[in-house]
Write a protein that holds these residues in place. Sequence first.
Motif, PDB file in Angstrom:
ATOM      1  N   LYS A   1       0.837  -1.205   0.000  1.00 10.93           N
ATOM      2  CA  LYS A   1       0.000   0.000   0.000  1.00 10.93           C
ATOM      3  C   LYS A   1       0.877   1.263   0.000  1.00 10.93           C
ATOM      4  CE  LYS A   1      -4.069   2.116   1.023  1.00 10.93           C
ATOM      5  NZ  LYS A   1      -5.335   1.903   0.347  1.00 10.93           N
ATOM      6  N   ILE A   2       1.909   1.251   0.855  1.00  9.79           N
ATOM      7  CA  ILE A   2       2.779   2.429   0.975  1.00  9.79           C
ATOM      8  C   ILE A   2       3.649   2.608  -0.276  1.00  9.79           C
ATOM      9  CG2 ILE A   2       4.701   3.445   2.296  1.00  9.79           C
ATOM     10  CD1 ILE A   2       3.784   1.775   4.696  1.00  9.79           C
ATOM     11  N   GLU A   3       4.150   1.510  -0.821  1.00  5.25           N
ATOM     12  CA  GLU A   3       5.214   1.611  -1.825  1.00  5.25           C
ATOM     13  C   GLU A   3       4.741   1.427  -3.262  1.00  5.25           C
ATOM     14  OE1 GLU A   3       8.285  -1.062  -0.436  1.00  5.25           O
ATOM     15  OE2 GLU A   3       8.523   0.079   1.417  1.00  5.25           O
ATOM     16  N   LEU A   4       3.485   1.052  -3.406  1.00  4.74           N
ATOM     17  CA  LEU A   4       2.947   0.673  -4.717  1.00  4.74           C
ATOM     18  C   LEU A   4       3.170   1.719  -5.813  1.00  4.74           C
ATOM     19  CD1 LEU A   4      -0.538  -0.937  -5.056  1.00  4.74           C
ATOM     20  CD2 LEU A   4      -0.110   1.150  -6.278  1.00  4.74           C
ATOM     21  N   GLU A   5       2.895   2.965  -5.487  1.00  3.37           N
ATOM     22  CA  GLU A   5       2.939   3.976  -6.536  1.00  3.37           C
ATOM     23  C   GLU A   5       4.359   4.185  -7.052  1.00  3.37           C
ATOM     24  OE1 GLU A   5       0.828   7.584  -5.522  1.00  3.37           O
ATOM     25  OE2 GLU A   5       1.784   8.588  -7.233  1.00  3.37           O
ATOM     26  N   GLN A   6       5.287   4.384  -6.108  1.00  2.00           N
ATOM     27  CA  GLN A   6       6.679   4.611  -6.510  1.00  2.00           C
ATOM     28  C   GLN A   6       7.275   3.386  -7.163  1.00  2.00           C
ATOM     29  OE1 GLN A   6       9.061   6.065  -3.229  1.00  2.00           O
ATOM     30  NE2 GLN A   6       9.753   7.663  -4.652  1.00  2.00           N
ATOM     31  N   GLU A   7       6.977   2.230  -6.564  1.00  4.94           N
ATOM     32  CA  GLU A   7       7.509   0.984  -7.097  1.00  4.94           C
ATOM     33  C   GLU A   7       6.977   0.751  -8.514  1.00  4.94           C
ATOM     34  OE1 GLU A   7       8.010  -2.305  -4.327  1.00  4.94           O
ATOM     35  OE2 GLU A   7       6.717  -3.472  -5.653  1.00  4.94           O
ATOM     36  N   GLY A   8       5.705   1.038  -8.704  1.00  3.27           N
ATOM     37  CA  GLY A   8       5.088   0.873 -10.016  1.00  3.27           C
ATOM     38  C   GLY A   8       5.798   1.698 -11.073  1.00  3.27           C
ATOM     39  N   LYS A   9       6.097   2.944 -10.729  1.00  4.38           N
ATOM     40  CA  LYS A   9       6.784   3.824 -11.677  1.00  4.38           C
ATOM     41  C   LYS A   9       8.161   3.271 -12.017  1.00  4.38           C
ATOM     42  CE  LYS A   9       4.649   8.193 -10.423  1.00  4.38           C
ATOM     43  NZ  LYS A   9       4.772   9.183  -9.347  1.00  4.38           N
ATOM     44  N   ARG A  10       8.872   2.813 -10.994  1.00  9.86           N
ATOM     45  CA  ARG A  10      10.222   2.299 -11.208  1.00  9.86           C
ATOM     46  C   ARG A  10      10.192   1.043 -12.088  1.00  9.86           C
ATOM     47  NH1 ARG A  10      14.443  -0.996  -9.125  1.00  9.86           N
ATOM     48  NH2 ARG A  10      12.942  -2.334  -8.054  1.00  9.86           N
ATOM     49  N   LEU A  11       9.263   0.127 -11.780  1.00  5.68           N
ATOM     50  CA  LEU A  11       9.191  -1.121 -12.545  1.00  5.68           C
ATOM     51  C   LEU A  11       8.775  -0.854 -13.988  1.00  5.68           C
ATOM     52  CD1 LEU A  11       7.588  -3.574  -9.948  1.00  5.68           C
ATOM     53  CD2 LEU A  11      10.000  -3.186 -10.473  1.00  5.68           C
ATOM     54  N   GLN A  12       7.875   0.101 -14.155  1.00  3.36           N
ATOM     55  CA  GLN A  12       7.419   0.459 -15.493  1.00  3.36           C
ATOM     56  C   GLN A  12       8.576   0.991 -16.325  1.00  3.36           C
ATOM     57  OE1 GLN A  12       4.326  -0.348 -16.477  1.00  3.36           O
ATOM     58  NE2 GLN A  12       5.343   0.064 -18.415  1.00  3.36           N
ATOM     59  N   LEU A  13       9.384   1.812 -15.676  1.00  2.93           N
ATOM     60  CA  LEU A  13      10.547   2.406 -16.346  1.00  2.93           C
ATOM     61  C   LEU A  13      11.538   1.316 -16.754  1.00  2.93           C
ATOM     62  CD1 LEU A  13      10.923   5.518 -16.608  1.00  2.93           C
ATOM     63  CD2 LEU A  13      12.706   5.308 -14.867  1.00  2.93           C
ATOM     64  N   LEU A  14      11.785   0.386 -15.839  1.00  2.00           N
ATOM     65  CA  LEU A  14      12.733  -0.700 -16.134  1.00  2.00           C
ATOM     66  C   LEU A  14      12.200  -1.566 -17.275  1.00  2.00           C
ATOM     67  CD1 LEU A  14      13.881  -1.833 -12.557  1.00  2.00           C
ATOM     68  CD2 LEU A  14      15.172  -0.469 -14.212  1.00  2.00           C
ATOM     69  N   ALA A  15      10.905  -1.848 -17.270  1.00  2.00           N
ATOM     70  CA  ALA A  15      10.310  -2.688 -18.318  1.00  2.00           C
ATOM     71  C   ALA A  15      10.409  -1.987 -19.674  1.00  2.00           C
ATOM     72  CB  ALA A  15       8.860  -3.011 -17.979  1.00  2.00           C
ATOM     73  N   THR A  16      10.096  -0.700 -19.692  1.00  6.43           N
ATOM     74  CA  THR A  16      10.168   0.056 -20.947  1.00  6.43           C
ATOM     75  C   THR A  16      11.599   0.069 -21.466  1.00  6.43           C
ATOM     76  OG1 THR A  16       8.361   1.421 -20.165  1.00  6.43           O
ATOM     77  CG2 THR A  16       9.620   2.300 -21.999  1.00  6.43           C
ATOM     78  N   ARG A  17      12.533   0.295 -20.550  1.00  2.00           N
ATOM     79  CA  ARG A  17      13.937   0.330 -20.955  1.00  2.00           C
ATOM     80  C   ARG A  17      14.370  -1.017 -21.554  1.00  2.00           C
ATOM     81  NH1 ARG A  17      17.848   2.167 -16.329  1.00  2.00           N
ATOM     82  NH2 ARG A  17      16.483   3.971 -16.504  1.00  2.00           N
ATOM     83  N   LEU A  18      13.962  -2.098 -20.911  1.00  2.00           N
ATOM     84  CA  LEU A  18      14.344  -3.424 -21.403  1.00  2.00           C
ATOM     85  C   LEU A  18      13.734  -3.687 -22.776  1.00  2.00           C
ATOM     86  CD1 LEU A  18      15.727  -6.131 -20.993  1.00  2.00           C
ATOM     87  CD2 LEU A  18      13.753  -6.898 -19.653  1.00  2.00           C
ATOM     88  N   PHE A  19      12.462  -3.382 -22.912  1.00  3.65           N
ATOM     89  CA  PHE A  19      11.790  -3.613 -24.195  1.00  3.65           C
ATOM     90  C   PHE A  19      12.437  -2.790 -25.298  1.00  3.65           C
ATOM     91  CE2 PHE A  19       8.187  -2.327 -27.094  1.00  3.65           C
ATOM     92  CZ  PHE A  19       8.234  -3.489 -27.851  1.00  3.65           C
ATOM     93  N   GLU A  20      12.701  -1.522 -24.995  1.00  2.00           N
ATOM     94  CA  GLU A  20      13.274  -0.665 -26.039  1.00  2.00           C
ATOM     95  C   GLU A  20      14.674  -1.089 -26.413  1.00  2.00           C
ATOM     96  OE1 GLU A  20      12.589   3.339 -24.715  1.00  2.00           O
ATOM     97  OE2 GLU A  20      10.493   3.257 -25.402  1.00  2.00           O
ATOM     98  N   SER A  21      15.478  -1.458 -25.423  1.00  2.00           N
ATOM     99  CA  SER A  21      16.850  -1.846 -25.761  1.00  2.00           C
ATOM    100  C   SER A  21      16.838  -3.130 -26.597  1.00  2.00           C
ATOM    101  CB  SER A  21      17.712  -1.976 -24.514  1.00  2.00           C
ATOM    102  OG  SER A  21      17.429  -3.182 -23.857  1.00  2.00           O
ATOM    103  N   LEU A  22      15.914  -4.041 -26.300  1.00  2.00           N
ATOM    104  CA  LEU A  22      15.857  -5.287 -27.083  1.00  2.00           C
ATOM    105  C   LEU A  22      15.316  -5.030 -28.487  1.00  2.00           C
ATOM    106  CD1 LEU A  22      14.549  -7.806 -24.390  1.00  2.00           C
ATOM    107  CD2 LEU A  22      16.837  -7.738 -25.410  1.00  2.00           C
ATOM    108  N   SER A  23      14.268  -4.245 -28.588  1.00  2.00           N
ATOM    109  CA  SER A  23      13.700  -4.080 -29.926  1.00  2.00           C
ATOM    110  C   SER A  23      14.597  -3.199 -30.794  1.00  2.00           C
ATOM    111  CB  SER A  23      12.260  -3.561 -29.871  1.00  2.00           C
ATOM    112  OG  SER A  23      12.212  -2.335 -29.239  1.00  2.00           O
ATOM    113  N   ASN A  24      15.308  -2.244 -30.175  1.00  2.00           N
ATOM    114  CA  ASN A  24      16.228  -1.430 -30.975  1.00  2.00           C
ATOM    115  C   ASN A  24      17.432  -2.220 -31.465  1.00  2.00           C
ATOM    116  OD1 ASN A  24      14.582   0.747 -30.605  1.00  2.00           O
ATOM    117  ND2 ASN A  24      15.758   1.599 -28.896  1.00  2.00           N
ATOM    118  N   SER A  25      17.925  -3.128 -30.634  1.00  2.00           N
ATOM    119  CA  SER A  25      19.167  -3.805 -31.000  1.00  2.00           C
ATOM    120  C   SER A  25      18.916  -5.076 -31.812  1.00  2.00           C
ATOM    121  CB  SER A  25      19.972  -4.135 -29.752  1.00  2.00           C
ATOM    122  OG  SER A  25      19.221  -4.983 -28.921  1.00  2.00           O
TER     123      SER A  25
END
Length: 388
Positions: free
Chosen positions: A263-287
């Motif tokens: 409950k306390i950490e969901l929002e911040q954690e969500g943003k961080r995980l979303q960022l990491l997922a986007t970064r991973l997807f983009e680095s894989l699809s670009n390369s």
Amino acid sequence: MQTPVYLDNQATTPVDPRVFAAMRPLYETHFGNASSSTHRHGWYVEELVTLAREQVAELISAKPEEIIFTSGATESNNLALFGTCRAQLSRSPKQNTTVISASTEHRAVLDPLAKLKSDKCEIKLLAPNKDGLIEPEVLQAAVSPECTLVSLMLGNNEIGVINDIASLAAVCRENGSLLHCDAAQAAGKIPVDVKALGVDLLSISAHKLYGPKGIGALFVRASLPKSSIEPIMFGGGQEQGLRSGTLNSPAIVGFGEACRLAKIELEQEGKRLQLLATRLFESLSNSLGGVQLNGAQSNRLPGSLNLSFEGVESAELLGKLSPHLSLSSTSACSSGHGKGSHVLKALGLTEARQRSSIRIGIGRFNTEEDITFASEQIRSAVKELRQT
Ligand SMILES: *Cc1c(COP(=O)(O)O)cnc(C)c1O
């Protein structure tokens, strides 16, 4: 960094050390039975369970008395499905009943439904759109007066897409059907508010949100008539008679702490995980090229990806990666059977694309370094496999 790096957080999550710390005293000292009402050993544990129940309720904006502790989301789903259908059939033995669900549901919904199917109980499975979502119009077209129960998940465990449960609930309400929602994958990752969603029953599981395995809950809306749901297990009458058996107090306390932290950490954690997922997807699809994201492109569970790598067999890819990365191609329950993913199939993907898909689940304890490493490992494994 420890290898293999764990990126299968949809299958289960590690127990948060803070959760384990909260559970420890229940194994070491506070071993009492929460139902023992004649002594302090029992009273103290009962107090701890009461607090945990409040913490679990708070995560989903429910009341404590709406939480029925179970052994996990599988049991919660079974209780919701068998419990309401049997109650309906015993109330109106002459009437036939229909349950509506979807082909993209977890096996813990599909398999109980297969068992429920009878001359008296018809099961209808809706097909998703190409994004993997159930459209309210599709549900609207399927409901009928005989439909007593609809069961649709919130976040999908394989492709991470999120159903619009509030709109689906409106269709159910109008039709007079109960709505059960399997929120095992979504709870703790995105805000879950049972009132805003408009659900009657909702399943959650502790080990998907950094709590212990073997504990979960079924939310049962307080205003639901008692005659709407029957127990599937009988004995001491715990949990308002809906789930007999001595309460698993250490696990319940851990579950409570896990929900409090989420409950306390969901929002911040969500943003961080979303960022990491986007970064991973983009680095894989670009390369690499020939990389496709399965399921809706937006409004996904944070940290959850399902990717196809053109020209690559996922079984070979996972085998090659296993010394470095712990990943899977489908839900843990299905991967054991060696069958393909029923979810990717329901999306209408070509067989080749289904067989070239892997699931990636980034979680609380994954670091940026993990993601850079994962990207490098996947890239080189895919390149190698494409050359052979
Ligand atoms: C993990 C999961 C389940 C099963 O939960 P358990 O607590 O392991 O029984 C059910 N549904 C979904 C969507 C899940 O992700």
